[in-house]
Write a protein that holds these residues in place. Structure first.
Motif, PDB file in Angstrom:
ATOM      1  N   GLU A   1      -5.565  11.371   3.059  1.00 29.49           N
ATOM      2  CA  GLU A   1      -4.333  12.137   3.261  1.00 29.49           C
ATOM      3  C   GLU A   1      -4.271  13.399   2.412  1.00 29.49           C
ATOM      4  OE1 GLU A   1      -1.114   9.482   2.520  1.00 29.49           O
ATOM      5  OE2 GLU A   1      -1.445   8.276   4.343  1.00 29.49           O
ATOM      6  N   THR A   2      -4.885  13.387   1.240  1.00 30.27           N
ATOM      7  CA  THR A   2      -4.780  14.528   0.325  1.00 30.27           C
ATOM      8  C   THR A   2      -6.081  15.297   0.153  1.00 30.27           C
ATOM      9  OG1 THR A   2      -5.336  13.201  -1.627  1.00 30.27           O
ATOM     10  CG2 THR A   2      -3.010  13.286  -0.967  1.00 30.27           C
ATOM     11  N   ASN A   3      -7.179  14.790   0.732  1.00 26.67           N
ATOM     12  CA  ASN A   3      -8.499  15.405   0.574  1.00 26.67           C
ATOM     13  C   ASN A   3      -8.899  15.490  -0.904  1.00 26.67           C
ATOM     14  OD1 ASN A   3     -10.860  16.478   1.690  1.00 26.67           O
ATOM     15  ND2 ASN A   3     -10.165  18.579   1.398  1.00 26.67           N
ATOM     16  N   THR A   4      -8.499  14.475  -1.664  1.00 31.76           N
ATOM     17  CA  THR A   4      -8.829  14.405  -3.083  1.00 31.76           C
ATOM     18  C   THR A   4     -10.079  13.562  -3.289  1.00 31.76           C
ATOM     19  OG1 THR A   4      -6.502  14.589  -3.706  1.00 31.76           O
ATOM     20  CG2 THR A   4      -7.990  13.671  -5.361  1.00 31.76           C
ATOM     21  N   SER A   5     -10.942  13.998  -4.204  1.00 34.77           N
ATOM     22  CA  SER A   5     -12.134  13.216  -4.526  1.00 34.77           C
ATOM     23  C   SER A   5     -11.735  11.926  -5.222  1.00 34.77           C
ATOM     24  CB  SER A   5     -13.070  14.015  -5.433  1.00 34.77           C
ATOM     25  OG  SER A   5     -13.479  15.215  -4.803  1.00 34.77           O
ATOM     26  N   VAL A   6     -12.404  10.835  -4.858  1.00 32.91           N
ATOM     27  CA  VAL A   6     -12.092   9.521  -5.418  1.00 32.91           C
ATOM     28  C   VAL A   6     -13.356   8.914  -6.016  1.00 32.91           C
ATOM     29  CG1 VAL A   6     -11.304   7.178  -4.930  1.00 32.91           C
ATOM     30  CG2 VAL A   6     -10.204   9.120  -3.801  1.00 32.91           C
TER      31      VAL A   6
ATOM     32  N   ALA B   1      -6.499   3.750  -2.286  1.00 32.20           N
ATOM     33  CA  ALA B   1      -7.360   4.865  -2.687  1.00 32.20           C
ATOM     34  C   ALA B   1      -7.965   5.559  -1.479  1.00 32.20           C
ATOM     35  CB  ALA B   1      -8.456   4.369  -3.627  1.00 32.20           C
ATOM     36  N   ALA B   2      -8.422   4.771  -0.505  1.00 29.55           N
ATOM     37  CA  ALA B   2      -9.015   5.354   0.694  1.00 29.55           C
ATOM     38  C   ALA B   2      -7.982   6.173   1.462  1.00 29.55           C
ATOM     39  CB  ALA B   2      -9.598   4.255   1.575  1.00 29.55           C
ATOM     40  N   ARG B   3      -6.775   5.643   1.564  1.00 33.58           N
ATOM     41  CA  ARG B   3      -5.736   6.374   2.295  1.00 33.58           C
ATOM     42  C   ARG B   3      -5.326   7.638   1.527  1.00 33.58           C
ATOM     43  NH1 ARG B   3      -0.863   2.887   4.721  1.00 33.58           N
ATOM     44  NH2 ARG B   3      -2.713   1.700   5.390  1.00 33.58           N
ATOM     45  N   TYR B   4      -5.243   7.549   0.219  1.00 31.90           N
ATOM     46  CA  TYR B   4      -4.900   8.725  -0.592  1.00 31.90           C
ATOM     47  C   TYR B   4      -5.961   9.809  -0.434  1.00 31.90           C
ATOM     48  CZ  TYR B   4      -3.538  11.480  -4.688  1.00 31.90           C
ATOM     49  OH  TYR B   4      -3.143  12.501  -5.525  1.00 31.90           O
ATOM     50  N   ARG B   5      -7.222   9.393  -0.443  1.00 30.22           N
ATOM     51  CA  ARG B   5      -8.324  10.340  -0.256  1.00 30.22           C
ATOM     52  C   ARG B   5      -8.216  11.040   1.090  1.00 30.22           C
ATOM     53  NH1 ARG B   5     -13.396   7.081   0.753  1.00 30.22           N
ATOM     54  NH2 ARG B   5     -12.211   6.793   2.673  1.00 30.22           N
TER      55      ARG B   5
ATOM     56  N   VAL C   1       0.842  -1.203   0.000  1.00 30.03           N
ATOM     57  CA  VAL C   1       0.000   0.000   0.000  1.00 30.03           C
ATOM     58  C   VAL C   1       0.876   1.252   0.000  1.00 30.03           C
ATOM     59  CG1 VAL C   1      -1.637   1.350   1.376  1.00 30.03           C
ATOM     60  CG2 VAL C   1      -1.993  -1.107   1.072  1.00 30.03           C
ATOM     61  N   LYS C   2       1.921   1.266   0.821  1.00 30.92           N
ATOM     62  CA  LYS C   2       2.814   2.427   0.860  1.00 30.92           C
ATOM     63  C   LYS C   2       3.509   2.634  -0.481  1.00 30.92           C
ATOM     64  CE  LYS C   2       3.854   2.517   5.824  1.00 30.92           C
ATOM     65  NZ  LYS C   2       4.911   2.363   6.859  1.00 30.92           N
ATOM     66  N   GLN C   3       3.923   1.534  -1.116  1.00 30.46           N
ATOM     67  CA  GLN C   3       4.590   1.680  -2.398  1.00 30.46           C
ATOM     68  C   GLN C   3       3.634   2.215  -3.457  1.00 30.46           C
ATOM     69  OE1 GLN C   3       6.763  -1.735  -3.706  1.00 30.46           O
ATOM     70  NE2 GLN C   3       7.420  -0.795  -5.616  1.00 30.46           N
ATOM     71  N   THR C   4       2.387   1.736  -3.431  1.00 26.06           N
ATOM     72  CA  THR C   4       1.406   2.233  -4.403  1.00 26.06           C
ATOM     73  C   THR C   4       1.123   3.708  -4.180  1.00 26.06           C
ATOM     74  OG1 THR C   4       0.399   0.023  -4.345  1.00 26.06           O
ATOM     75  CG2 THR C   4      -0.833   1.754  -5.459  1.00 26.06           C
ATOM     76  N   LEU C   5       1.039   4.129  -2.922  1.00 27.48           N
ATOM     77  CA  LEU C   5       0.841   5.547  -2.622  1.00 27.48           C
ATOM     78  C   LEU C   5       1.986   6.393  -3.175  1.00 27.48           C
ATOM     79  CD1 LEU C   5      -0.537   5.447   1.039  1.00 27.48           C
ATOM     80  CD2 LEU C   5      -1.681   6.458  -0.948  1.00 27.48           C
ATOM     81  N   SER C   6       3.190   5.908  -3.028  1.00 33.36           N
ATOM     82  CA  SER C   6       4.330   6.670  -3.544  1.00 33.36           C
ATOM     83  C   SER C   6       4.289   6.743  -5.065  1.00 33.36           C
ATOM     84  CB  SER C   6       5.640   6.043  -3.069  1.00 33.36           C
ATOM     85  OG  SER C   6       5.871   4.787  -3.692  1.00 33.36           O
TER      86      SER C   6
END
Length: 956
Positions: free
Chosen positions: A202-207, A196-200, A165-170
């Motif tokens: 952490e960045t407040n981005t719409s998913v 995707a949930a973690r990215y949303r 998951v961390k690698q995909t986030l990077s």
């Protein structure tokens, strides 16, 4: 674990406009709260809310998702004032009444919940922005994240995948297209969802989330992507609509299960990524998409324990063993001991670290020891390896796990799983039972379904209220292959289609008793299975009668999801299949023809082929003796004639419709007939008759809500008010027309019915433009364009585009715009030209003059003559100009079109004053206006009053 990329650098984002912030806006659903202005808007229109109620709502919104008790609310909202606790309850009730019920995509069942001993909680999904308030138009553009496809909720935590998951986030941070690639069951979806949930967060981005596994054709890929991003999927160019709606926004799109539609998906994503710099895509597939810029992340199996002896504590640190133990204990296994360490390690290695295989086998540890399971699984794998020497180890492990799981099922469970593989999407208990009707006792079937859930072969989502069950892609494919081996595929296909037909017919019975949103929530999950059933009936099994029945019964669902172009094509295919096979009753063919007519009017209402469809529908309904179908078909014919500018023909069909229903006692039928006559008379220039028919329709009320009779898409009261507003304005009642138009739009917004809203705006937009209420027109035209685009209603979108042209001619650098449109006018159809002329008489064409001479444009004949007068003035021919303007005044008076009369009289009075004839000018204005000069709602009367004063001053 490899991540390869040929990615070019991300495009430089466009410069942002640093507009000064002067207010804080909170959006939920269609509502916006302006904190500093202390105003709440519904789709841009203010709603009434008292000061204390506003404070209470804002307090709860700022604490959204939390329970706030009465004491805290009293101190926060009524600070320094002694009030009873009942005040909170009273004001919450007022807020609930003002906000109404949340919509289907708002993410909650009620805006505010109350739990005893906990307090009140605001449930809506919020978007918060600091923005410059647009007080001129009363509107604000904020992203509506609730429209996005939501990420599925995980019922169990993700185990052993933190590093991935961390690698995909990077990778997401560095690339715009990442494809997680791996074999079936390796855990691609689980890793992608968690990422995707973690990215949303952490960045407040719409998913947005799109699951492509249910798709039966790659042609549906753009539609699925559109729905995931909250955009209508039934526009002429779905991808361009996505680009238009999402331009300038930062979005992460998660596309799951892509391998069977790779080519079409690659085309779709290539266009979107090149057009939307803020878009990032995370995909899962068994193979790469092979797009320029794609970063491929090959997901490995879970790490396996090495061959060294280890304690149980050390062993569970290996991800594969950690998952095995976690899922086993979730399945009811007791506490593991040191003696279990070796067999647990062996099982993990036997299953090659494939998560799905581990989860399937782990379920057995609830009733079987680790040592026994390891031995039995070893025997099974040995047999499998002999039969499948060419298969990869991981594939053999997954197949072994599935084979092993199937071998442990009893006959009832095995039969149930094979049957469930026919479903393309989520399903409910009734659907599962229907597939085995007559073969299995319902109680036994329910027990089998529950057992399959317990054994992780059927997924159960407690958050899904309508259809909580589904099969994983891999499990479905495996079970389907077994069903084919057992020779069950044909019978299951037939039963599936029969069940979908029964389900749709049952759903239609609920139409009058449920709101559009509630009905949609119950049945929208059936769409992919409906497509699958239709495809099978039209191609695989060649069952034309079943296909036709499915098409007719599923009409409301297609309208609900606004997939009208696809629905139209299905109707055409069903009709063609019936004709080819020489099957089908007259009643069925008449139903299909009428349904096709209604669908075409909403998608391509000016199509010349509609004439033949209308004739076939009317003839079929008459032959079958079905009055409701004849009513709808005649309504369709009349509407089509009006859409193409054949107003005399439309009036004839409307009169025939009135004759047909006069002997009926059906109020819904009479209502539709009056509304049809009102519109036909309106465009025929018979405005007083049109008004009488509109009033008659309104007196009849709503005619029992959504019924089979009025399933032409629009709320009856809204439709009647929309046209009534236009007629009132033409008759000179500007204030009443604006009030009626506003009421029609408000009713449609409250109903949350898109077709009704478009119908309301069809009447409201021109009224606002004609009245020179530019801010109101800007809001209404924008709303109509957005709704028509969002729902894919191309038939309504064309009207919105006309109104938008009128708006542009009245704002900004309009002269250059008007000149630019002049070159385009010859390519427009007559109704388009007529509407534009009423916004600006400079848009006069020779063809409109010919139509007026032939009596084919009566509703705007006075405006055509006024345009001629203006053209003559530009040419310096004052005599011809005066003659045209006098004829315009005469025709308008004869029709009772006081609004057109005032416009023509204004232009003629200016001409008379310019040539030094103030007495004639004063008399003309007096004859036109009588004693009504000054009004707060009619700018033309104010101009006439000014001209009258000038004329009187010149006389004296």
């Amino acid at each position: 674990m490899d991540a390869k990329s040929s990615s070019p650098p991300d495009p430089v984002p466009p410069e942002q406009d640093d507009t000064a912030n002067n207010d804080e806006a909170w959006q939920f659903g269609s509502f916006v709260i302006w904190a500093q202005q202390r105003r709440v808007e519904l789709a841009g229109r203010p709603i009434r809310l008292g000061p204390r109620s506003f404070d209470l709502l804002l307090f709860l919104v700022k604490r959204a998702g939390e329970f706030v008790d009465n004491r805290e609310l009293l101190s926060g909202v009524w600070s320094g004032v002694v009030v009873e606790e009942a005040s909170v309850r009273v004001h919450v009730s007022l807020i609930r009444k003002a906000l109404g019920v949340p919509g289907e995509r708002d993410g909650c069942w009620e805006w505010i919940s109350n739990v005893p001993l906990h307090g009140y909680r605001f449930n809506g999904r919020l978007t918060r922005r600091h923005t410059a308030a647009n007080t001129a138009s009363g509107t604000v553009e904020l992203p509506n994240e609730s429209a996005f496809g939501r990420l599925p909720a995980r019922m169990t935590p993700l185990v052993g995948r933190e590093a991935e998951v961390k690698q995909t986030l990077s990778l997401i941070a560095r690339h715009r297209l990442i494809t997680v690639v791996g074999s079936g069951g390796i855990g691609k979806t689980s890793v992608a969802l968690c990422t995707a949930a973690r990215y949303r967060d952490e960045t407040n981005t719409s998913v947005g989330f799109a699951d492509l596994s249910p798709l039966v054709s790659s042609a549906h890929v753009p539609d699925a992507i559109a729905r995931a991003l909250g955009v209508s999927a039934d526009l002429p160019d779905t991808l361009r609509a996505i680009i238009h709606v999402l331009e300038g926004r930062d979005i992460l799109l998660l596309v799951d299960n892509c391998e069977h539609v790779v080519d079409r998906l690659a085309e779709t994503l290539s266009l979107l990524l090149s057009s939307l710099p803020g878009l990032r895509v995370l995909a899962t597939s068994r193979e790469p998409l092979r797009l320029l810029g794609e970063c491929v992340f090959r997901l490995p199996a879970l790490a396996l324990p090495d061959g060294h002896q280890a304690s149980l504590e050390q062993l569970v640190r290996w991800p594969s063993v950690e998952l095995l133990v976690a899922r086993a204990q979730a399945a009811g296994a007791g506490r593991f001991h040191e003696d279990d360490a070796r067999p647990l390690a062996k099982i993990s290695r036997q299953l090659q670290g494939v998560p799905l295989a581990i989860e399937l086998v782990a379920a057995r540890l609830g009733t079987q020891s680790a040592a026994d399971l390891a031995a039995r699984l070893d025997d099974h794998l040995r047999m499998l390896s002999i039969a499948n020497r060419g298969a990869a180890d991981r594939h053999r492990s997954l197949a072994a796990a599935l084979d092993w799981s199937m071998a442990l099922l009893d006959q009832r469970e095995s039969r149930m799983l094979r049957a469930l593989a026919i479903f393309r999407g989520a399903f409910d208990t009734e659907g599962a039972l229907a597939l085995l009707m007559g073969e299995s006792d319902p109680d036994d079937a329910l027990d089998a379904l529950a057992s399959l859930v317990d054994k992780s072969l059927v997924m159960y989502d407690m958050a899904a209220q309508a259809a909580p069950y589904r099969l994983l892609d891999t499990t479905r494919a495996y079970a389907a292959s077994l069903a084919a081996q057992y020779g069950e595929q044909d019978s299951l296909t037939h039963r599936h289609a029969a069940y979908m037909l029964d389900a749709m017919r049952a759903a239609n019975i609920e139409l009058p008793s449920l709101t559009e949103q509630s009905w949609g929530k119950r049945h929208i999950h059936r769409l992919d299975d409906l497509r699958f059933a239709l495809r099978n009936c039209l191609s695989v099994s060649a069952d034309a009668p079943m296909a036709a029945s499915l098409v007719v019964a599923s009409g409301p669902l297609w309208f609900q999801v606004s997939q009208l172009a696809e629905y139209r094509d299905s109707i055409v295919a069903a009709l063609a299949a019936l004709d080819t096979q020489g099957e089908g009753e007259t009643e069925m063919k008449a139903s299909l023809a009428t349904t096709l007519l209604v669908a075409m009017l909403h998608t391509n209402g000016s199509d010349p082929g509609l004439a033949a469809v209308c004739d076939r529908a009317i003839a079929g309904a008459q032959t079958a003796g079905l009055r409701v179908l004849e009513l709808q078909a005649r309504w369709g014919r009349c509407t089509y004639d009006m859409f193409r500018g054949a107003y005399a023909s439309a009036l004839g069909h409307a009169d025939k419709l009135q004759q047909v229903v006069q002997s009926w006692s059906d109020q819904a039928a009479l209502n539709l007939a009056h509304r049809t006559s009102a519109m036909a008379c309106h465009f025929a220039g018979e405005f007083e008759l049109s008004r009488q028919h509109s009033e008659a329709a309104l007196r009849m009320g709503e005619s029992g809500g959504r019924t089979q009779t009025n399933m032409v898409g629009v709320d009856p009261a809204v439709a009647a008010k929309a046209l009534f507003a236009r007629t009132l304005w033409l008759q000179g009642h500007t204030g009443l027309a604006l009030e009626t138009a506003t009421d029609a739009v408000a009713r449609a917004l409250v109903s949350r019915h898109t077709l009704s809203l478009c119908a309301a705006l069809y009447g409201a937009c021109p009224v606002a433009l004609w009245s020179e209420e530019i801010d109101l027109a800007r809001h209404w035209v924008g709303l109509m364009k957005d709704e028509a685009r969002r729902r894919g209603l191309a038939g309504w979108l064309r009207f919105a585009d006309w109104f938008h042209q009128g708006l542009l001619s009245a704002t900004g650098n309009s002269r250059n715009y008007v000149l630019g449109v002049l070159d385009l006018l010859p390519g427009y159809d007559p109704p388009h030209q007529e509407m534009l002329l009423t916004f600006n008489v400079a848009w006069l064409t020779a063809s409109l003059v010919d139509r007026a001479k032939a009596g084919e444009a009566e509703w705007c004949a006075a405006e055509i003559l006024r345009g001629q007068g203006q053209r003559h003035l530009e040419e310096g021919d004052d005599t011809a100009a005066e003659a045209s303007l006098r004829r315009a005044v005469h025709i308008a008076r004869r029709q009772g079109a006081r609004a057109w009369e005032r416009r023509a009289a204004h232009d003629l009075a200016r001409l008379l004053l310019a040539r030094g004839d103030p007495r004639q000018a004063a008399q003309l204005i007096q004859d036109t206006c009588g004693s009504i000069f000054h009004t707060n709602d009619d700018r033309m009367l104010e101009r006439l009053a000014g001209l009258h004063q000038r004329a009187c001053a010149a006389i004296s």
